[in-house]
Structure formats: C-alpha cells, structure tokens
Scaffold this motif. Structure first.
Motif, PDB file in Angstrom:
ATOM      1  N   LEU A 198       0.835  -1.200   0.000  1.00  0.00           N
ATOM      2  CA  LEU A 198       0.000   0.000   0.000  1.00  0.00           C
ATOM      3  C   LEU A 198       0.872   1.252   0.000  1.00  0.00           C
ATOM      4  CD1 LEU A 198      -2.777  -1.082   2.533  1.00  0.00           C
ATOM      5  CD2 LEU A 198      -2.990  -0.886   0.030  1.00  0.00           C
ATOM      6  N   GLY A 199       1.966   1.222   0.748  1.00  0.00           N
ATOM      7  CA  GLY A 199       2.906   2.341   0.740  1.00  0.00           C
ATOM      8  C   GLY A 199       3.527   2.545  -0.628  1.00  0.00           C
ATOM      9  N   LYS A 200       3.957   1.454  -1.268  1.00  0.00           N
ATOM     10  CA  LYS A 200       4.556   1.550  -2.607  1.00  0.00           C
ATOM     11  C   LYS A 200       3.567   2.115  -3.620  1.00  0.00           C
ATOM     12  CE  LYS A 200       7.723  -2.371  -1.991  1.00  0.00           C
ATOM     13  NZ  LYS A 200       8.994  -1.696  -2.060  1.00  0.00           N
ATOM     14  N   LEU A 201       2.277   1.792  -3.435  1.00  0.00           N
ATOM     15  CA  LEU A 201       1.232   2.280  -4.341  1.00  0.00           C
ATOM     16  C   LEU A 201       0.713   3.660  -3.949  1.00  0.00           C
ATOM     17  CD1 LEU A 201      -0.789  -1.058  -4.688  1.00  0.00           C
ATOM     18  CD2 LEU A 201       0.631   0.021  -6.471  1.00  0.00           C
ATOM     19  N   ALA A 202       1.261   4.231  -2.873  1.00  0.00           N
ATOM     20  CA  ALA A 202       0.857   5.539  -2.364  1.00  0.00           C
ATOM     21  C   ALA A 202      -0.630   5.578  -1.994  1.00  0.00           C
ATOM     22  CB  ALA A 202       1.204   6.645  -3.367  1.00  0.00           C
ATOM     23  N   VAL A 203      -1.125   4.471  -1.448  1.00  0.00           N
ATOM     24  CA  VAL A 203      -2.497   4.408  -0.947  1.00  0.00           C
ATOM     25  C   VAL A 203      -2.483   4.852   0.510  1.00  0.00           C
ATOM     26  CG1 VAL A 203      -4.437   2.882  -0.397  1.00  0.00           C
ATOM     27  CG2 VAL A 203      -3.123   2.534  -2.514  1.00  0.00           C
ATOM     28  N   GLU A 204      -3.205   5.907   0.808  1.00  0.00           N
ATOM     29  CA  GLU A 204      -3.251   6.392   2.181  1.00  0.00           C
ATOM     30  C   GLU A 204      -3.964   5.362   3.053  1.00  0.00           C
ATOM     31  OE1 GLU A 204      -4.428  10.427   2.863  1.00  0.00           O
ATOM     32  OE2 GLU A 204      -3.721  11.026   0.874  1.00  0.00           O
ATOM     33  N   HIS A 205      -3.295   4.978   4.140  1.00  0.00           N
ATOM     34  CA  HIS A 205      -3.836   3.974   5.036  1.00  0.00           C
ATOM     35  C   HIS A 205      -3.180   4.103   6.401  1.00  0.00           C
ATOM     36  CE1 HIS A 205      -0.084   2.185   3.678  1.00  0.00           C
ATOM     37  NE2 HIS A 205      -0.144   1.364   4.711  1.00  0.00           N
ATOM     38  N   HIS A 206      -3.752   3.427   7.370  1.00  0.00           N
ATOM     39  CA  HIS A 206      -3.149   3.368   8.699  1.00  0.00           C
ATOM     40  C   HIS A 206      -3.513   2.027   9.330  1.00  0.00           C
ATOM     41  CE1 HIS A 206      -7.201   4.929   9.545  1.00  0.00           C
ATOM     42  NE2 HIS A 206      -7.058   4.383  10.747  1.00  0.00           N
ATOM     43  N   THR A 207      -2.752   1.665  10.349  1.00  0.00           N
ATOM     44  CA  THR A 207      -2.965   0.394  11.026  1.00  0.00           C
ATOM     45  C   THR A 207      -3.646   0.638  12.364  1.00  0.00           C
ATOM     46  OG1 THR A 207      -0.974  -0.482   9.994  1.00  0.00           O
ATOM     47  CG2 THR A 207      -1.822  -1.690  11.881  1.00  0.00           C
ATOM     48  N   VAL A 208      -4.670  -0.147  12.632  1.00  0.00           N
ATOM     49  CA  VAL A 208      -5.363  -0.126  13.917  1.00  0.00           C
ATOM     50  C   VAL A 208      -5.340  -1.566  14.422  1.00  0.00           C
ATOM     51  CG1 VAL A 208      -7.513   0.344  15.130  1.00  0.00           C
ATOM     52  CG2 VAL A 208      -6.873   1.751  13.160  1.00  0.00           C
ATOM     53  N   GLY A 209      -4.451  -1.835  15.376  1.00  0.00           N
ATOM     54  CA  GLY A 209      -4.308  -3.201  15.872  1.00  0.00           C
ATOM     55  C   GLY A 209      -3.834  -4.107  14.748  1.00  0.00           C
ATOM     56  N   ASP A 210      -4.650  -5.090  14.412  1.00  0.00           N
ATOM     57  CA  ASP A 210      -4.287  -6.000  13.330  1.00  0.00           C
ATOM     58  C   ASP A 210      -5.144  -5.766  12.082  1.00  0.00           C
ATOM     59  OD1 ASP A 210      -6.666  -6.974  14.299  1.00  0.00           O
ATOM     60  OD2 ASP A 210      -5.963  -9.017  14.624  1.00  0.00           O
ATOM     61  N   VAL A 211      -5.533  -4.498  11.888  1.00  0.00           N
ATOM     62  CA  VAL A 211      -6.362  -4.118  10.738  1.00  0.00           C
ATOM     63  C   VAL A 211      -5.675  -2.988   9.991  1.00  0.00           C
ATOM     64  CG1 VAL A 211      -8.588  -3.139  10.028  1.00  0.00           C
ATOM     65  CG2 VAL A 211      -8.490  -4.783  11.911  1.00  0.00           C
ATOM     66  N   LEU A 212      -5.625  -3.110   8.673  1.00  0.00           N
ATOM     67  CA  LEU A 212      -5.159  -2.016   7.820  1.00  0.00           C
ATOM     68  C   LEU A 212      -6.389  -1.270   7.324  1.00  0.00           C
ATOM     69  CD1 LEU A 212      -2.498  -3.900   5.689  1.00  0.00           C
ATOM     70  CD2 LEU A 212      -2.058  -2.232   7.478  1.00  0.00           C
ATOM     71  N   GLU A 213      -6.519  -0.024   7.725  1.00  0.00           N
ATOM     72  CA  GLU A 213      -7.648   0.813   7.315  1.00  0.00           C
ATOM     73  C   GLU A 213      -7.225   1.653   6.116  1.00  0.00           C
ATOM     74  OE1 GLU A 213     -10.742   1.191   8.467  1.00  0.00           O
ATOM     75  OE2 GLU A 213     -10.693   0.097  10.357  1.00  0.00           O
ATOM     76  N   LEU A 214      -8.017   1.612   5.059  1.00  0.00           N
ATOM     77  CA  LEU A 214      -7.754   2.425   3.875  1.00  0.00           C
ATOM     78  C   LEU A 214      -8.425   3.780   4.075  1.00  0.00           C
ATOM     79  CD1 LEU A 214      -8.390  -0.264   1.124  1.00  0.00           C
ATOM     80  CD2 LEU A 214      -6.241   0.331   2.271  1.00  0.00           C
ATOM     81  N   ASP A 215      -7.659   4.843   4.025  1.00  0.00           N
ATOM     82  CA  ASP A 215      -8.188   6.187   4.237  1.00  0.00           C
ATOM     83  C   ASP A 215      -8.774   6.725   2.935  1.00  0.00           C
ATOM     84  OD1 ASP A 215      -7.132   6.013   6.805  1.00  0.00           O
ATOM     85  OD2 ASP A 215      -5.244   6.952   6.210  1.00  0.00           O
ATOM     86  N   GLY A 216     -10.001   7.201   3.012  1.00  0.00           N
ATOM     87  CA  GLY A 216     -10.600   7.860   1.862  1.00  0.00           C
ATOM     88  C   GLY A 216     -11.017   6.948   0.733  1.00  0.00           C
ATOM     89  N   MET A 217     -11.074   5.636   0.954  1.00  0.00           N
ATOM     90  CA  MET A 217     -11.480   4.735  -0.106  1.00  0.00           C
ATOM     91  C   MET A 217     -13.000   4.636  -0.142  1.00  0.00           C
ATOM     92  SD  MET A 217      -8.762   3.659  -1.674  1.00  0.00           S
ATOM     93  CE  MET A 217      -9.451   2.341  -2.637  1.00  0.00           C
ATOM     94  N   PRO A 218     -13.600   4.610  -1.323  1.00  0.00           N
ATOM     95  CA  PRO A 218     -15.058   4.534  -1.437  1.00  0.00           C
ATOM     96  C   PRO A 218     -15.552   3.103  -1.231  1.00  0.00           C
ATOM     97  CG  PRO A 218     -14.080   4.556  -3.607  1.00  0.00           C
ATOM     98  CD  PRO A 218     -12.953   4.724  -2.623  1.00  0.00           C
ATOM     99  N   ARG A 219     -15.263   2.564  -0.055  1.00  0.00           N
ATOM    100  CA  ARG A 219     -15.645   1.175   0.233  1.00  0.00           C
ATOM    101  C   ARG A 219     -16.589   1.109   1.419  1.00  0.00           C
ATOM    102  NH1 ARG A 219     -14.940  -0.602  -4.274  1.00  0.00           N
ATOM    103  NH2 ARG A 219     -12.894  -1.167  -5.016  1.00  0.00           N
ATOM    104  N   GLY A 220     -17.437   2.130   1.572  1.00  0.00           N
ATOM    105  CA  GLY A 220     -18.385   2.119   2.672  1.00  0.00           C
ATOM    106  C   GLY A 220     -17.956   3.037   3.784  1.00  0.00           C
TER     107      GLY A 220
END
Length: 125
Positions: A103-125
C-alpha cells in the motif's frame, strides 16, 4: 476491462514498484478464477500448492486487489473488509506487513489499527 486484465495490470504496477510479479502459472490461475467470478460461476478459489509455491503472496495480492479495485458496491455507512487468516499469528502479522508495504509503494493512504489495515478515503463504505 475485465477483472483479469485489471488484476494483471495491478500485478504489473506492483512489479514496477519493486514487488516481484506472480509467475505466469499463477497469473493464469488467478485470471481463470476472476473470469469465472465475473461470469457469476464461482465465489471460492481453491488451489493445492506445496511449500514455497507463493500461496500467501497470491492471496495477499488478490485481497489487496479486491480491496482497492474490486467491482462491487458497498452501501453507505457500511464497512467491508478483505480478510486473510492464518493458523499461525506470526504468519498473519507477516502478511499484514507485506500488504502494508505494498500500500505504501502504491501511495495508498492507510493506517494500522491493531491487526487491521484501514484504507483512508477509499469509497468502500
């Protein structure tokens, strides 16, 4: 464009960013699965592959592809996740680290919460 061609483009983009591409055999198997999925024929992917056969890498790529580029609609205010499980916690953690790196290599904004990778700003709900 088909899911197969979208996935192959996704794999090629990761390769351009330093991630080894899937083997031609894996590309064909995933392509066949995505073709069948798109036609409404299958929902599951099964493979019998030995040690060192890149099973985990394939599943991580498929889950990341589906999360980023899947052709489905998620209703407003719902959250959906791509889940990759392992019997061994350390293997699951390794998978999260790999996907996080991609995700970092693809420049996808995201963050980790525990054992979950949250995608920031993605139109997935």
């Amino acid at each position: 464009m088909s899911l197969r061609s979208d996935f192959l483009s996704f794999d090629a983009e990761l390769a351009r960013r330093g991630v080894p591409p899937l083997s031609p055999w894996w590309q064909e198997q995933i392509g066949r699965y995505l073709d069948s999925y798109e036609a409404g024929a299958v929902l599951e992917f099964w493979a019998c592959v030995g040690r060192g056969g890149a099973k985990s890498t394939v599943l991580y790529k498929l889950a990341t592809f589906a999360a980023l580029l899947g052709k489905f609609t998620i209703p407003a205010d719902e959250r959906h996740y791509a889940i990759v499980l392992s019997r061994v916690r350390a293997e699951a953690e390794k998978g999260l680290a790999i996907i996080d790196s991609w995700l970092g290599k693809l420049a996808v904004e995201h963050h980790t919460v525990g054992d979950v990778l949250e995608l920031d700003g993605m139109p997935r709900g």
